[in-house]
Design a protein around this motif. Structure first.
Motif, PDB file in Angstrom:
ATOM      1  N   SER A  21      47.509  31.898  32.638  1.00 25.55           N
ATOM      2  CA  SER A  21      47.430  33.286  33.080  1.00 25.55           C
ATOM      3  C   SER A  21      46.040  33.879  32.797  1.00 25.55           C
ATOM      4  CB  SER A  21      48.578  34.073  32.454  1.00 25.55           C
ATOM      5  OG  SER A  21      48.163  35.243  31.889  1.00 25.55           O
ATOM      6  N   SER A  22      45.404  33.458  31.686  1.00 20.24           N
ATOM      7  CA  SER A  22      44.042  33.930  31.385  1.00 20.24           C
ATOM      8  C   SER A  22      43.045  33.424  32.426  1.00 20.24           C
ATOM      9  CB  SER A  22      43.594  33.449  30.004  1.00 20.24           C
ATOM     10  OG  SER A  22      44.505  33.871  29.024  1.00 20.24           O
ATOM     11  N   ILE A  23      43.208  32.140  32.837  1.00 22.17           N
ATOM     12  CA  ILE A  23      42.321  31.587  33.866  1.00 22.17           C
ATOM     13  C   ILE A  23      42.491  32.382  35.161  1.00 22.17           C
ATOM     14  CG2 ILE A  23      41.787  29.539  35.270  1.00 22.17           C
ATOM     15  CD1 ILE A  23      42.766  27.823  32.883  1.00 22.17           C
ATOM     16  N   SER A  24      43.735  32.767  35.462  1.00 17.89           N
ATOM     17  CA  SER A  24      43.967  33.540  36.686  1.00 17.89           C
ATOM     18  C   SER A  24      43.266  34.903  36.610  1.00 17.89           C
ATOM     19  CB  SER A  24      45.466  33.677  36.969  1.00 17.89           C
ATOM     20  OG  SER A  24      46.030  34.729  36.248  1.00 17.89           O
ATOM     21  N   GLN A  25      43.223  35.486  35.393  1.00 17.93           N
ATOM     22  CA  GLN A  25      42.511  36.764  35.224  1.00 17.93           C
ATOM     23  C   GLN A  25      41.021  36.594  35.512  1.00 17.93           C
ATOM     24  OE1 GLN A  25      44.184  39.651  34.555  1.00 17.93           O
ATOM     25  NE2 GLN A  25      45.961  38.316  34.730  1.00 17.93           N
ATOM     26  N   ILE A  26      40.465  35.480  35.040  1.00 19.41           N
ATOM     27  CA  ILE A  26      39.041  35.207  35.248  1.00 19.41           C
ATOM     28  C   ILE A  26      38.763  35.057  36.751  1.00 19.41           C
ATOM     29  CG2 ILE A  26      37.167  33.535  34.838  1.00 19.41           C
ATOM     30  CD1 ILE A  26      37.795  35.004  32.291  1.00 19.41           C
ATOM     31  N   GLU A  42      39.586  41.095  50.635  1.00 25.79           N
ATOM     32  CA  GLU A  42      39.575  41.343  49.194  1.00 25.79           C
ATOM     33  C   GLU A  42      40.842  40.770  48.559  1.00 25.79           C
ATOM     34  OE1 GLU A  42      39.032  45.369  47.857  1.00 25.79           O
ATOM     35  OE2 GLU A  42      37.198  45.554  49.034  1.00 25.79           O
ATOM     36  N   TYR A  43      41.924  40.814  49.325  1.00 22.54           N
ATOM     37  CA  TYR A  43      43.201  40.312  48.807  1.00 22.54           C
ATOM     38  C   TYR A  43      43.483  38.885  49.251  1.00 22.54           C
ATOM     39  CZ  TYR A  43      44.197  44.998  47.249  1.00 22.54           C
ATOM     40  OH  TYR A  43      44.132  46.191  46.608  1.00 22.54           O
ATOM     41  N   LEU A  44      43.130  38.582  50.515  1.00 26.24           N
ATOM     42  CA  LEU A  44      43.434  37.256  51.050  1.00 26.24           C
ATOM     43  C   LEU A  44      42.200  36.365  51.057  1.00 26.24           C
ATOM     44  CD1 LEU A  44      45.877  38.101  53.977  1.00 26.24           C
ATOM     45  CD2 LEU A  44      46.428  37.117  51.748  1.00 26.24           C
ATOM     46  N   ASN A  45      41.789  35.953  49.881  1.00 27.76           N
ATOM     47  CA  ASN A  45      40.731  34.951  49.802  1.00 27.76           C
ATOM     48  C   ASN A  45      41.173  33.891  48.809  1.00 27.76           C
ATOM     49  OD1 ASN A  45      39.372  35.415  47.065  1.00 27.76           O
ATOM     50  ND2 ASN A  45      39.503  37.490  47.910  1.00 27.76           N
ATOM     51  N   PRO A  46      40.604  32.687  48.912  1.00 23.98           N
ATOM     52  CA  PRO A  46      41.086  31.570  48.080  1.00 23.98           C
ATOM     53  C   PRO A  46      41.189  31.905  46.592  1.00 23.98           C
ATOM     54  CG  PRO A  46      39.462  30.788  49.653  1.00 23.98           C
ATOM     55  CD  PRO A  46      39.514  32.277  49.809  1.00 23.98           C
ATOM     56  N   LEU A  47      40.181  32.591  46.046  1.00 26.67           N
ATOM     57  CA  LEU A  47      40.193  32.914  44.611  1.00 26.67           C
ATOM     58  C   LEU A  47      41.433  33.720  44.227  1.00 26.67           C
ATOM     59  CD1 LEU A  47      36.547  33.956  43.623  1.00 26.67           C
ATOM     60  CD2 LEU A  47      37.873  32.043  42.743  1.00 26.67           C
ATOM     61  N   VAL A  48      41.694  34.774  44.994  1.00 22.86           N
ATOM     62  CA  VAL A  48      42.818  35.664  44.683  1.00 22.86           C
ATOM     63  C   VAL A  48      44.152  34.954  44.884  1.00 22.86           C
ATOM     64  CG1 VAL A  48      44.005  37.784  45.391  1.00 22.86           C
ATOM     65  CG2 VAL A  48      41.526  37.770  45.136  1.00 22.86           C
ATOM     66  N   ILE A  49      44.254  34.184  45.947  1.00 24.85           N
ATOM     67  CA  ILE A  49      45.511  33.479  46.225  1.00 24.85           C
ATOM     68  C   ILE A  49      45.813  32.461  45.119  1.00 24.85           C
ATOM     69  CG2 ILE A  49      46.717  31.928  47.830  1.00 24.85           C
ATOM     70  CD1 ILE A  49      45.107  33.379  50.089  1.00 24.85           C
ATOM     71  N   VAL A  50      44.799  31.664  44.760  1.00 29.34           N
ATOM     72  CA  VAL A  50      44.988  30.695  43.675  1.00 29.34           C
ATOM     73  C   VAL A  50      45.345  31.428  42.380  1.00 29.34           C
ATOM     74  CG1 VAL A  50      43.822  28.979  42.226  1.00 29.34           C
ATOM     75  CG2 VAL A  50      43.510  28.920  44.699  1.00 29.34           C
ATOM     76  N   ALA A  51      44.672  32.556  42.119  1.00 30.01           N
ATOM     77  CA  ALA A  51      44.936  33.327  40.905  1.00 30.01           C
ATOM     78  C   ALA A  51      46.400  33.769  40.843  1.00 30.01           C
ATOM     79  CB  ALA A  51      44.016  34.541  40.830  1.00 30.01           C
ATOM     80  N   TYR A  52      46.915  34.274  41.962  1.00 34.34           N
ATOM     81  CA  TYR A  52      48.298  34.735  41.951  1.00 34.34           C
ATOM     82  C   TYR A  52      49.304  33.592  41.859  1.00 34.34           C
ATOM     83  CZ  TYR A  52      47.362  39.660  42.208  1.00 34.34           C
ATOM     84  OH  TYR A  52      46.961  40.911  41.875  1.00 34.34           O
ATOM     85  N   ILE A  53      48.969  32.449  42.464  1.00 31.86           N
ATOM     86  CA  ILE A  53      49.854  31.276  42.323  1.00 31.86           C
ATOM     87  C   ILE A  53      49.900  30.845  40.848  1.00 31.86           C
ATOM     88  CG2 ILE A  53      50.160  28.826  42.906  1.00 31.86           C
ATOM     89  CD1 ILE A  53      48.967  29.502  45.682  1.00 31.86           C
ATOM     90  N   MET A  54      48.712  30.827  40.214  1.00 33.50           N
ATOM     91  CA  MET A  54      48.658  30.442  38.809  1.00 33.50           C
ATOM     92  C   MET A  54      49.440  31.420  37.943  1.00 33.50           C
ATOM     93  SD  MET A  54      44.737  29.234  38.372  1.00 33.50           S
ATOM     94  CE  MET A  54      44.910  28.653  36.694  1.00 33.50           C
TER      95      MET A  54
END
Lengths: 130, 119
Positions: A21-26, A42-54
């Motif tokens: 969860s900390s990695i997802s915050q980063i 801003e919401y639908l980009n790889p970083l954010v999607i991966v973060a929310y999956i994590m």
């Protein structure tokens, strides 16, 4: 395996879940630092999607850990997140490591150890002096 | 930040502590979910409540952060350590031991130091 061993194993898994969860915050912070040409991106980009999956995976793992870990231990283990975010922020976001922050992180780790193993530590010390 | 000059915003603090109280129940519901057979009705009921409370907390937390400095919000969040111990003891038979209290008393100033170090 006996119950105490399972508690220790799943306390470790709980901490790994806090790390995820900390990695997802980063990742979310990394994404927030970038500029996007549309609100949607801003919401639908790889970083954010991966973060929310994590983050979602972390929630599921945490939930399973509560089979063995006490509810009272939850908030204590979650505070390890401050330590993980501090270290990850230093490595990936070049955030500063101050004396204050370092002392705080050491206290959090120490507190988690005392909370989890205080009884054992006390027994060990009292045997040494007995 | 000139937040210090602002008057004590009682309403925001009340909202903050209300959602922290909700948040403190998330762990309780997660634990209760697994005290039932996996994928039974009760399992989904408690798991659903956990997700619901977490969702409400997350949505309002975002709003609270607009009105309070991050440091203040996160410092107050440490109250969940106390709630966690209380609910654990009341609803789930967790034992409150002296070393759990001592551990919490060490973690708390640690959290305050870390969150205030970014100011």
């Amino acid at each position: 395996m006996n119950k105490d061993t399972m508690v220790i194993i799943f306390s470790g898994v709980f901490l790994c879940s806090v790390l995820i969860s900390s990695i997802s915050q980063i990742l979310l912070k990394k994404s927030a630092d970038r500029t996007y040409d549309s609100r949607l991106k801003e919401y639908l980009n790889p970083l954010v999607i991966v973060a929310y999956i994590m983050f979602f995976c972390s929630m599921m793992i945490t939930m399973y850990c509560y089979r063995y870990v006490d509810v009272s231990a939850g908030p204590i283990f979650e505070s390890a997140g401050y330590v993980f975010v501090g270290i990850l922020g230093f490595i990936f976001l070049k955030e500063k490591f101050t004396v204050k922050k370092t002392i705080g992180m050491i206290l959090i780790l120490l507190g988690i150890v005392v909370f989890s193993f205080g009884g054992e530590i006390f027994n060990f010390i009292s045997k040494m002096f007995a | 930040m000139d937040n210090n000059k602002k008057k004590f915003d009682f309403k925001t603090f009340a909202v903050l502590h209300f959602i922290l109280l909700l948040y403190s129940f998330v762990g309780v519901f997660m634990k209760l979910a697994f005290q039932n057979e996996m994928f039974s009705f009760q399992f989904f009921l408690f798991a659903g409540l956990a997700v619901l409370f977490l969702g409400i907390y997350a949505l309002i937390w975002q709003q609270v952060l607009k009105k309070l400095p991050l440091t203040v919000a996160f410092t107050n969040k440490a109250i969940c350590i106390v709630w966690g111990m209380l609910w654990g003891a009341l609803f789930l038979g967790d034992q409150i031991t002296w070393y759990k209290i001592l551990g919490s008393l060490i973690v708390f100033p640690g959290v305050v130091l870390v969150v205030s170090s970014n100011e």
